[in-house]
Design an enzyme around this catalytic site. Structure first.
Site, PDB file in Angstrom:
ATOM      1  N   LYS A  51     -14.028  -5.346   7.100  1.00 22.33           N
ATOM      2  CA  LYS A  51     -12.459  -5.176   6.430  1.00 22.33           C
ATOM      3  C   LYS A  51     -12.368  -6.081   5.371  1.00 22.33           C
ATOM      4  CE  LYS A  51      -9.075  -2.727   8.040  1.00 22.33           C
ATOM      5  NZ  LYS A  51      -8.881  -1.738   8.908  1.00 22.33           N
TER       6      LYS A  51
HETATM    7  P1  NAD Z   1       0.801   2.133   5.059  1.00 20.73           P
HETATM    8  O1  NAD Z   1       0.659   0.863   3.944  1.00 20.73           O
HETATM    9  O2  NAD Z   1       0.487   3.356   4.588  1.00 20.73           O
HETATM   10  O3  NAD Z   1       1.956   1.838   5.777  1.00 20.73           O
HETATM   11  C1  NAD Z   1       2.348   0.716   6.431  1.00 20.73           C
HETATM   12  C2  NAD Z   1       4.019   1.017   6.947  1.00 20.73           C
HETATM   13  O4  NAD Z   1       4.297  -0.089   7.794  1.00 20.73           O
HETATM   14  C3  NAD Z   1       5.059   1.220   5.637  1.00 20.73           C
HETATM   15  O5  NAD Z   1       5.714   2.277   6.131  1.00 20.73           O
HETATM   16  C4  NAD Z   1       5.442  -0.172   5.848  1.00 20.73           C
HETATM   17  O6  NAD Z   1       6.827   0.022   5.214  1.00 20.73           O
HETATM   18  C5  NAD Z   1       5.468  -0.375   7.173  1.00 20.73           C
HETATM   19  N1  NAD Z   1       5.789  -1.978   7.431  1.00 20.73           N
HETATM   20  C6  NAD Z   1       5.038  -2.906   7.113  1.00 20.73           C
HETATM   21  N2  NAD Z   1       5.745  -4.031   7.816  1.00 20.73           N
HETATM   22  C7  NAD Z   1       6.677  -3.486   8.632  1.00 20.73           C
HETATM   23  C8  NAD Z   1       7.419  -4.143   9.806  1.00 20.73           C
HETATM   24  N3  NAD Z   1       7.238  -5.572   9.893  1.00 20.73           N
HETATM   25  N4  NAD Z   1       8.057  -3.462  10.654  1.00 20.73           N
HETATM   26  C9  NAD Z   1       8.245  -2.095  10.310  1.00 20.73           C
HETATM   27  N5  NAD Z   1       7.322  -1.379   9.563  1.00 20.73           N
HETATM   28  C10 NAD Z   1       6.497  -2.156   8.670  1.00 20.73           C
HETATM   29  O7  NAD Z   1      -0.301   1.629   5.799  1.00 20.73           O
HETATM   30  P2  NAD Z   1      -1.281   2.453   7.172  1.00 20.73           P
HETATM   31  O8  NAD Z   1      -2.477   2.728   6.460  1.00 20.73           O
HETATM   32  O9  NAD Z   1      -0.309   3.583   7.490  1.00 20.73           O
HETATM   33  O10 NAD Z   1      -1.711   1.619   7.990  1.00 20.73           O
HETATM   34  C11 NAD Z   1      -0.900   1.144   9.098  1.00 20.73           C
HETATM   35  C12 NAD Z   1      -1.479   0.507  10.275  1.00 20.73           C
HETATM   36  O11 NAD Z   1      -2.414   1.564  10.740  1.00 20.73           O
HETATM   37  C13 NAD Z   1      -2.209  -0.580   9.968  1.00 20.73           C
HETATM   38  O12 NAD Z   1      -2.284  -1.518  11.197  1.00 20.73           O
HETATM   39  C14 NAD Z   1      -3.650  -0.266   9.825  1.00 20.73           C
HETATM   40  O13 NAD Z   1      -4.550  -1.228   9.918  1.00 20.73           O
HETATM   41  C15 NAD Z   1      -3.801   0.859  10.870  1.00 20.73           C
HETATM   42  N6  NAD Z   1      -4.726   1.918  10.386  1.00 20.73           N
HETATM   43  C16 NAD Z   1      -4.875   2.676   9.401  1.00 20.73           C
HETATM   44  C17 NAD Z   1      -5.639   3.774   9.152  1.00 20.73           C
HETATM   45  C18 NAD Z   1      -5.474   4.835   8.102  1.00 20.73           C
HETATM   46  O14 NAD Z   1      -6.348   5.408   8.051  1.00 20.73           O
HETATM   47  N7  NAD Z   1      -4.685   4.347   6.995  1.00 20.73           N
HETATM   48  C19 NAD Z   1      -6.758   3.871  10.200  1.00 20.73           C
HETATM   49  C20 NAD Z   1      -6.553   3.257  11.086  1.00 20.73           C
HETATM   50  C21 NAD Z   1      -5.635   2.128  11.336  1.00 20.73           C
END
Ligand code: NAD
Length: 421
Positions: free
Chosen positions: A109
């Site tokens: 990461k």
């Molecule tokens: P992203 O940046 O596209 O979206 C994050 C979202 O979370 C945004 O809508 C943001 O406004 C919101 N957010 C942030 N803080 C918040 C809070 N305190 N309360 C409510 N909403 C909040 O990120 P993403 O890629 O969608 O990732 C989200 C989660 O999923 C993370 O934990 C990431 O590690 C995990 N994840 C992502 C992927 C991927 O393919 N992108 C894969 C596996 C896991």
């Protein structure tokens, strides 16, 4: 290990989860540090020119957890919370996730301590390129392959790929995954995590005998994972009662229009301003009654304080590390009330399709979208079945079962390869 550079609540959580699993599968004390502590951690200072002429320096990190099964693989996070402990925890979870899915990777990461929403597009590009430039000695298609995570997206991956390729003097698509299709990305990667979440939710609904047509869901986070999950659940007939992001939370018992929410976010970049009517206090959203609750934002949102308040039937962890060990104990005590789809299974769609992207880039042979999803669902189904069988056999929680399978795979590879020199 007596002392390490890793600290903070998220790292402690990953460590405690590992200790629980290590106790369960009876890993000898002398093998534990080797399994838990990352192989490498890189910290870099990334200076950029701000638009107002100032020079600002941002701290960046990359943690490579283990190199036993192949290259490391993992996302890059741009967020104010990023520190080496958080990045290490996320790298460790990636290792168990890849091992559970049977992918030939260790976990990694990376991230930069920055609020990406406070940067202009030019500043974001400068910072992305500088970060990759600083990482060039430590990454490579057969060493460590980056992907998007919170605060980064396809565009950032395209800048990473371009920066690395310019340095090497040839186009090397396979250095990152989650790229735009026009830059060597795969069909389906953008939707992979959310569609994977929806697939597993439907398997859990089947198991509980709940019809998707009458089911309801609430989703925290409306970025890549949250918005695609919302859309994919709605496509399966599930009513979306509530959504939130870092700017607003909405709840409507009659159901929210996901396409309209997505349209609003596409224009304004955030949920705030969508509607004045269905606003709800974000802290209350998670405790509303629903069939499926999907945390898809940050870590540690289901805690010892609110775990007893949850009124969902399925907890589908789209985010990494949304549930603390204290919350886990409470959910376990609640028995069959809540069916947990743990993060390392539930959000694995992203890394599985990233793996497909890497394979396609290496082979220069690209697949149809149907093939991508067909292969993705097969892997998720196999992992889900393995987790359910292990949980039943050992009478343990789904999280413990999923992690035990992942840890077993890494431990057995380390034992077989031995200790060099
Ligand atoms: P992203 O940046 O596209 O979206 C994050 C979202 O979370 C945004 O809508 C943001 O406004 C919101 N957010 C942030 N803080 C918040 C809070 N305190 N309360 C409510 N909403 C909040 O990120 P993403 O890629 O969608 O990732 C989200 C989660 O999923 C993370 O934990 C990431 O590690 C995990 N994840 C992502 C992927 C991927 O393919 N992108 C894969 C596996 C896991």
């Amino acid at each position: 290990m007596n002392r390490s550079i890793y600290s903070g609540p998220v790292f402690q959580m990953a460590r405690r989860q590992f200790e629980r699993v290590a106790d369960h599968v009876q890993i000898p004390e002398m093998e534990r540090d080797r399994l838990l502590y990352p192989k490498r951690a890189i910290a870099v200072s990334c200076p950029i020119h701000r638009d107002d002429g100032r020079t600002e320096v941002y701290q960046g990190y990359r943690v490579q957890h283990h190199l036993t099964l192949g290259p490391t693989k993992g996302g890059t996070r741009f967020a104010p919370s990023v520190d080496v402990g958080e990045v290490a925890a996320l790298a460790i979870w990636m290792s168990w996730k890849c091992a559970l899915a049977g992918l030939p990777y260790g976990g990694a990461k990376g991230g930069i301590t920055v609020d990406p929403y406070a940067l202009s597009p030019r500043e974001l590009e400068a910072l992305s390129r500088r970060y990759m430039q600083e990482m060039i000695p430590f990454v490579g298609p057969h060493t460590d392959v980056m992907a998007p995570d919170m605060g980064t997206n396809e565009q950032v991956m395209a800048w990473f790929m371009d920066t690395y390729s310019m340095y090497r003097g040839q186009t090397i698509n396979e250095i990152v995954t989650g790229k735009p299709v026009s830059a060597g990305g795969t069909l389906g990667r953008r939707e992979a995590t959310g569609r994977g979440v929806a697939y597993l939710v439907s398997r859990a609904l089947d198991r509980l005998g709940i019809l998707a047509g009458g089911a309801t869901a609430i989703i925290q986070g409306f970025g890549n994972v949250g918005s695609v999950t919302a859309y994919s659940l709605a496509e399966r007939g599930i009513k979306i009662l509530g959504v939130s992001d870092h700017t607003a939370a909405y709840y409507d018992p009659a159901g929210l229009d996901v396409a309209k929410l997505q349209g609003h976010v596409a224009i304004s970049g955030q949920l705030a301003g969508f509607s004045a009517q269905s606003l709800i206090d974000p802290s209350e959203l998670l405790a509303q009654k629903c069939d499926v609750l999907v945390p898809a934002a940050v870590e540690q949102v289901i805690t010892g304080e609110n775990a007893s308040e949850l009124k969902c039937r399925i907890l589908a962890e789209g985010a990494n590390g949304p549930t603390t060990p204290e919350a886990d104990s409470i959910l376990h005590q609640r028995g069959d009330e809540i069916f947990v789809l743990p993060d390392i299974l539930c959000n694995a769609g992203g890394v599985v399709v990233s793996y497909f992207e890497w394979v396609q880039d290496l082979q220069r042979l690209f697949w149809e979208e149907a093939e991508v999803f067909d292969r993705l669902y097969k892997i998720l189904e196999r992992s889900y079945q393995q987790m359910m069988a292990r949980a039943k056999r050992d009478r343990i929680s789904h999280r413990m079962a999923a992690m035990a399978i992942g840890v077993d795979v890494v431990q057995s590879a380390k034992r077989t390869r031995g200790l060099f020199p």
